[in-house]
Write a protein that holds these residues in place. Structure first.
Motif, PDB file in Angstrom:
ATOM      1  N   MET A 210     -19.411 -33.142  30.367  1.00 39.02           N
ATOM      2  CA  MET A 210     -18.323 -32.228  29.985  1.00 39.02           C
ATOM      3  C   MET A 210     -18.634 -30.774  30.369  1.00 39.02           C
ATOM      4  O   MET A 210     -17.745 -30.069  30.867  1.00 39.02           O
ATOM      5  N   PRO A 211     -19.862 -30.271  30.149  1.00 40.52           N
ATOM      6  CA  PRO A 211     -20.141 -28.898  30.588  1.00 40.52           C
ATOM      7  C   PRO A 211     -19.941 -28.701  32.091  1.00 40.52           C
ATOM      8  O   PRO A 211     -19.504 -27.633  32.518  1.00 40.52           O
ATOM      9  N   MET A 212     -20.240 -29.726  32.888  1.00 40.38           N
ATOM     10  CA  MET A 212     -20.021 -29.592  34.329  1.00 40.38           C
ATOM     11  C   MET A 212     -18.533 -29.519  34.656  1.00 40.38           C
ATOM     12  O   MET A 212     -18.133 -28.802  35.584  1.00 40.38           O
ATOM     13  N   VAL A 213     -17.726 -30.249  33.917  1.00 39.73           N
ATOM     14  CA  VAL A 213     -16.277 -30.161  34.112  1.00 39.73           C
ATOM     15  C   VAL A 213     -15.800 -28.743  33.803  1.00 39.73           C
ATOM     16  O   VAL A 213     -15.046 -28.130  34.581  1.00 39.73           O
ATOM     17  N   ILE A 214     -16.258 -28.200  32.682  1.00 42.84           N
ATOM     18  CA  ILE A 214     -15.841 -26.848  32.281  1.00 42.84           C
ATOM     19  C   ILE A 214     -16.344 -25.817  33.286  1.00 42.84           C
ATOM     20  O   ILE A 214     -15.607 -24.905  33.690  1.00 42.84           O
ATOM     21  N   TYR A 215     -17.593 -25.961  33.724  1.00 43.64           N
ATOM     22  CA  TYR A 215     -18.142 -25.023  34.714  1.00 43.64           C
ATOM     23  C   TYR A 215     -17.369 -25.117  36.027  1.00 43.64           C
ATOM     24  O   TYR A 215     -17.040 -24.093  36.640  1.00 43.64           O
ATOM     25  N   GLY A 216     -17.081 -26.347  36.468  1.00 49.73           N
ATOM     26  CA  GLY A 216     -16.370 -26.529  37.725  1.00 49.73           C
ATOM     27  C   GLY A 216     -14.991 -25.901  37.699  1.00 49.73           C
ATOM     28  O   GLY A 216     -14.564 -25.249  38.662  1.00 49.73           O
ATOM     29  N   VAL A 217     -14.284 -26.074  36.583  1.00 50.88           N
ATOM     30  CA  VAL A 217     -12.945 -25.482  36.453  1.00 50.88           C
ATOM     31  C   VAL A 217     -13.041 -23.959  36.380  1.00 50.88           C
ATOM     32  O   VAL A 217     -12.257 -23.233  37.009  1.00 50.88           O
ATOM     33  N   THR A 218     -14.011 -23.461  35.638  1.00 47.01           N
ATOM     34  CA  THR A 218     -14.154 -22.014  35.440  1.00 47.01           C
ATOM     35  C   THR A 218     -14.505 -21.282  36.728  1.00 47.01           C
ATOM     36  O   THR A 218     -14.030 -20.168  36.971  1.00 47.01           O
ATOM     37  N   THR A 219     -15.340 -21.883  37.566  1.00 45.63           N
ATOM     38  CA  THR A 219     -15.836 -21.197  38.770  1.00 45.63           C
ATOM     39  C   THR A 219     -15.284 -21.776  40.061  1.00 45.63           C
ATOM     40  O   THR A 219     -15.705 -21.378  41.147  1.00 45.63           O
ATOM     41  N   ASN A 220     -14.389 -22.760  39.956  1.00 44.44           N
ATOM     42  CA  ASN A 220     -13.817 -23.406  41.146  1.00 44.44           C
ATOM     43  C   ASN A 220     -14.902 -24.056  42.007  1.00 44.44           C
ATOM     44  O   ASN A 220     -14.897 -23.955  43.242  1.00 44.44           O
ATOM     45  N   THR A 221     -15.846 -24.732  41.341  1.00 40.35           N
ATOM     46  CA  THR A 221     -16.913 -25.471  42.016  1.00 40.35           C
ATOM     47  C   THR A 221     -16.591 -26.963  41.959  1.00 40.35           C
ATOM     48  O   THR A 221     -16.018 -27.435  40.967  1.00 40.35           O
ATOM     49  N   SER A 222     -16.964 -27.696  42.993  1.00 38.51           N
ATOM     50  CA  SER A 222     -16.676 -29.131  43.048  1.00 38.51           C
ATOM     51  C   SER A 222     -17.323 -29.863  41.869  1.00 38.51           C
ATOM     52  O   SER A 222     -18.551 -29.863  41.729  1.00 38.51           O
ATOM     53  N   ILE A 223     -16.512 -30.485  41.020  1.00 35.75           N
ATOM     54  CA  ILE A 223     -17.039 -31.213  39.858  1.00 35.75           C
ATOM     55  C   ILE A 223     -17.772 -32.463  40.314  1.00 35.75           C
ATOM     56  O   ILE A 223     -18.819 -32.822  39.763  1.00 35.75           O
TER      57      ILE A 223
ATOM     58  N   ASP B 166      -3.967 -25.057  30.394  1.00 35.07           N
ATOM     59  CA  ASP B 166      -2.947 -25.775  31.162  1.00 35.07           C
ATOM     60  C   ASP B 166      -3.525 -26.109  32.538  1.00 35.07           C
ATOM     61  O   ASP B 166      -3.127 -25.567  33.564  1.00 35.07           O
ATOM     62  N   SER B 167      -4.513 -27.013  32.543  1.00 37.89           N
ATOM     63  CA  SER B 167      -5.256 -27.325  33.762  1.00 37.89           C
ATOM     64  C   SER B 167      -5.494 -28.825  33.841  1.00 37.89           C
ATOM     65  O   SER B 167      -6.021 -29.427  32.892  1.00 37.89           O
ATOM     66  N   PHE B 168      -5.124 -29.427  34.961  1.00 33.94           N
ATOM     67  CA  PHE B 168      -5.329 -30.868  35.114  1.00 33.94           C
ATOM     68  C   PHE B 168      -6.806 -31.262  35.053  1.00 33.94           C
ATOM     69  O   PHE B 168      -7.158 -32.218  34.347  1.00 33.94           O
ATOM     70  N   PRO B 169      -7.720 -30.562  35.757  1.00 33.29           N
ATOM     71  CA  PRO B 169      -9.138 -30.955  35.658  1.00 33.29           C
ATOM     72  C   PRO B 169      -9.684 -30.906  34.230  1.00 33.29           C
ATOM     73  O   PRO B 169     -10.536 -31.712  33.862  1.00 33.29           O
TER      74      PRO B 169
ATOM     75  N   ILE C 289     -20.974 -20.839  29.207  1.00 38.50           N
ATOM     76  CA  ILE C 289     -20.337 -21.116  30.500  1.00 38.50           C
ATOM     77  C   ILE C 289     -19.071 -20.292  30.669  1.00 38.50           C
ATOM     78  O   ILE C 289     -18.860 -19.638  31.698  1.00 38.50           O
ATOM     79  N   LEU C 290     -18.226 -20.301  29.646  1.00 35.65           N
ATOM     80  CA  LEU C 290     -16.930 -19.640  29.751  1.00 35.65           C
ATOM     81  C   LEU C 290     -17.049 -18.124  29.882  1.00 35.65           C
ATOM     82  O   LEU C 290     -16.249 -17.484  30.569  1.00 35.65           O
ATOM     83  N   ILE C 291     -18.071 -17.547  29.250  1.00 35.88           N
ATOM     84  CA  ILE C 291     -18.224 -16.092  29.285  1.00 35.88           C
ATOM     85  C   ILE C 291     -18.971 -15.627  30.527  1.00 35.88           C
ATOM     86  O   ILE C 291     -18.557 -14.682  31.210  1.00 35.88           O
ATOM     87  N   LEU C 292     -20.077 -16.291  30.852  1.00 34.03           N
ATOM     88  CA  LEU C 292     -20.990 -15.763  31.872  1.00 34.03           C
ATOM     89  C   LEU C 292     -20.807 -16.354  33.263  1.00 34.03           C
ATOM     90  O   LEU C 292     -21.121 -15.695  34.250  1.00 34.03           O
TER      91      LEU C 292
ATOM     92  N   LEU D 110     -11.198 -22.255  23.165  1.00 29.38           N
ATOM     93  CA  LEU D 110     -12.243 -21.467  23.813  1.00 29.38           C
ATOM     94  C   LEU D 110     -11.914 -21.242  25.290  1.00 29.38           C
ATOM     95  O   LEU D 110     -12.083 -20.135  25.819  1.00 29.38           O
ATOM     96  N   CYS D 111     -11.457 -22.304  25.962  1.00 29.41           N
ATOM     97  CA  CYS D 111     -11.121 -22.192  27.387  1.00 29.41           C
ATOM     98  C   CYS D 111      -9.980 -21.207  27.601  1.00 29.41           C
ATOM     99  O   CYS D 111      -9.998 -20.410  28.546  1.00 29.41           O
TER     100      CYS D 111
END
Length: 425
Positions: free
Chosen positions: A154-167, A52-55, A336-339, A281-282
């Motif tokens: 897409m991996p950068m989007v997932i990483y950015g959302v997971t770690t709160n990093t600027s996409i 449930d995330s807009f990004p 990405i999601l785990i580590l 997965l997310c």
């Protein structure tokens, strides 16, 4: 003890064949029991909050854009353009694969989608001209992993959302390394073409080139719109994904006219299936991440890795070796999601730029797509080309070696990633 429980449950469940999403949920459950904090409702809430995330809306739309490109003729026209420009050079179809992979990467952001498109169209041509199957497949697989590096990714989007990093910054960080990857492939392929004396195709006339360029112009506008819109602030990465999907749909339907209702239905079903897997997965990873934070795993790891945190370069080298080992047995998205939630705080404590760390994390994860035994991209090429895995693995080794050399450069010279950000921000 908490770290041991986390690793033991996660890898034990994966070893016996439990799907990764369920393995993550079982890991979260094990941490809850260990902390005497079991709450099924809280677990369900975190799973639901994970998607449930807009990004994260960027993910289904980029998946859909990639499917539309392949089904609607955009990918084929990009490959035709590359073939008309460089197909006449000795080993020219290899250069076509490299050029097309870079252009396709700037549109879809999916290594699997780009690799499948390239392999479907180029492998039969290469085989017809007596290119060695292993080298051809290895090159196409190596070009396919440029997609998660350059924007949109897409991996950068997932990483950015997971770690709160600027996409947006992650996107821009990938431009120069993505081009360097293509240059590295050109250098290796040139040596292979000379050694094996690969055939030369007939040179396209300027009239033919103009015709192909005109046909592909609409497809070429897609990365211009996406990257330009992001750079000048017309839309966010999530909105860029929507723009990409709508643009691909309009071009495929009304300009190229290769997408009818029946094919569109198939595209939507395929995109929905892939989206469902990624989003589940997310959600599972969010539940595990919540328990990781509650158990204070990053601080425990920081204490055990204290000496490494004093040397950013040494820390990066050790993390990269660890991620390479993980990448051999795990796909990029679950990695990405785990580590990422565990390692990103440690990188911050070591004084490493979060965008630089995020990019290197994704780059190393992409190398895992080329390494057996999992090697997702290798399996795609082998499956499409109906090849045994052994020649594909052998063929990818020279390209993988130059990527490892590039990784060493990125560790020693972080400016390769960071200087475009300094120019633009």
């Amino acid at each position: 003890m908490t770290v041991a429980i986390f690793l033991l449950v996660l890898f034990a469940t994966m070893t016996v064949g439990v799907p990764i999403a369920f393995a993550l949920m079982l890991t979260a459950l094990a941490l809850m029991v260990h902390l005497d904090f079991f709450d099924a409702q809280l677990l369900a809430q975190n799973v639901q909050a994970g998607f449930d995330s807009f990004p994260l809306l960027a993910v289904p739309f980029f998946i859909l854009a990639g499917e539309l490109m392949n089904a609607g003729g955009l990918s084929r026209r990009i490959i035709d353009l590359a073939r008309s420009l460089v197909g006449h050079i000795p080993g020219g179809l290899g250069y076509v694969a490299i050029a097309a992979s870079l252009m396709l990467a700037s549109m879809s952001g999916s290594a699997i989608a780009d690799t499948a498109a390239l392999a479907t169209l180029l492998l039969p041509m290469m085989r017809k001209q007596h290119y060695p199957d292993g080298s051809s497949a290895g090159l196409i697989a190596s070009g396919g992993i440029i997609a998660p590096i350059v924007p949109p990714s897409m991996p950068m989007v997932i990483y950015g959302v997971t770690t709160n990093t600027s996409i947006s910054k992650l996107f821009l960080a990938g431009i120069v390394p993505g081009i360097l990857m293509a240059v590295a492939l050109v250098m290796v392929w040139r040596g292979i073409a000379r050694k094996k004396q690969l055939p030369v195709a007939e040179k396209s006339s300027w009239v033919e080139r103009r015709g192909v360029l005109g046909e592909s112009a609409w497809a070429l506008m897609m990365p211009v719109i996406i990257i330009g819109g992001l750079r000048f602030g017309f839309f966010t990465p999530t909105e860029a994904a929507v723009v990409a999907a709508v643009y691909a749909l309009l071009v495929a339907t009304f300009i190229y006219r290769e997408l009818n209702l029946q094919r569109l239905y198939r595209v939507l079903v395929d995109a929905a299936r892939t989206t469902g897997v990624v989003m589940f997965l997310c959600g599972a990873a969010t539940a595990a991440s919540y328990m990781i934070t509650l158990a204070d795993l990053p601080s425990q790891l920081a204490e055990s890795m204290g000496p490494l945190l004093q040397s950013p370069m040494l820390f990066m080298a050790v993390v990269c070796l660890f991620l390479l080992a993980v990448g051999m047995v795990m796909d990029l998205t679950p990695t990405i999601l785990i580590l990422a939630p565990v390692l990103a705080p440690l990188a911050a404590k070591a004084g490493i730029d979060p965008v630089y760390f995020g990019f290197v994390f994704i780059f190393v994860g992409c190398l895992g797509l080329l390494t057996p035994p999992v090697g997702t991209v290798l399996n795609v090429v082998a499956g499409v080309g109906r090849l045994r895995m052994e020649p594909v693995i052998k063929g990818v080794m020279p390209f993988l070696a130059v990527y490892f050399a590039m990784l060493a450069l990125l560790i020693v010279f972080p400016a390769i990633v960071l200087w475009p950000l300094k120019l633009m921000f």
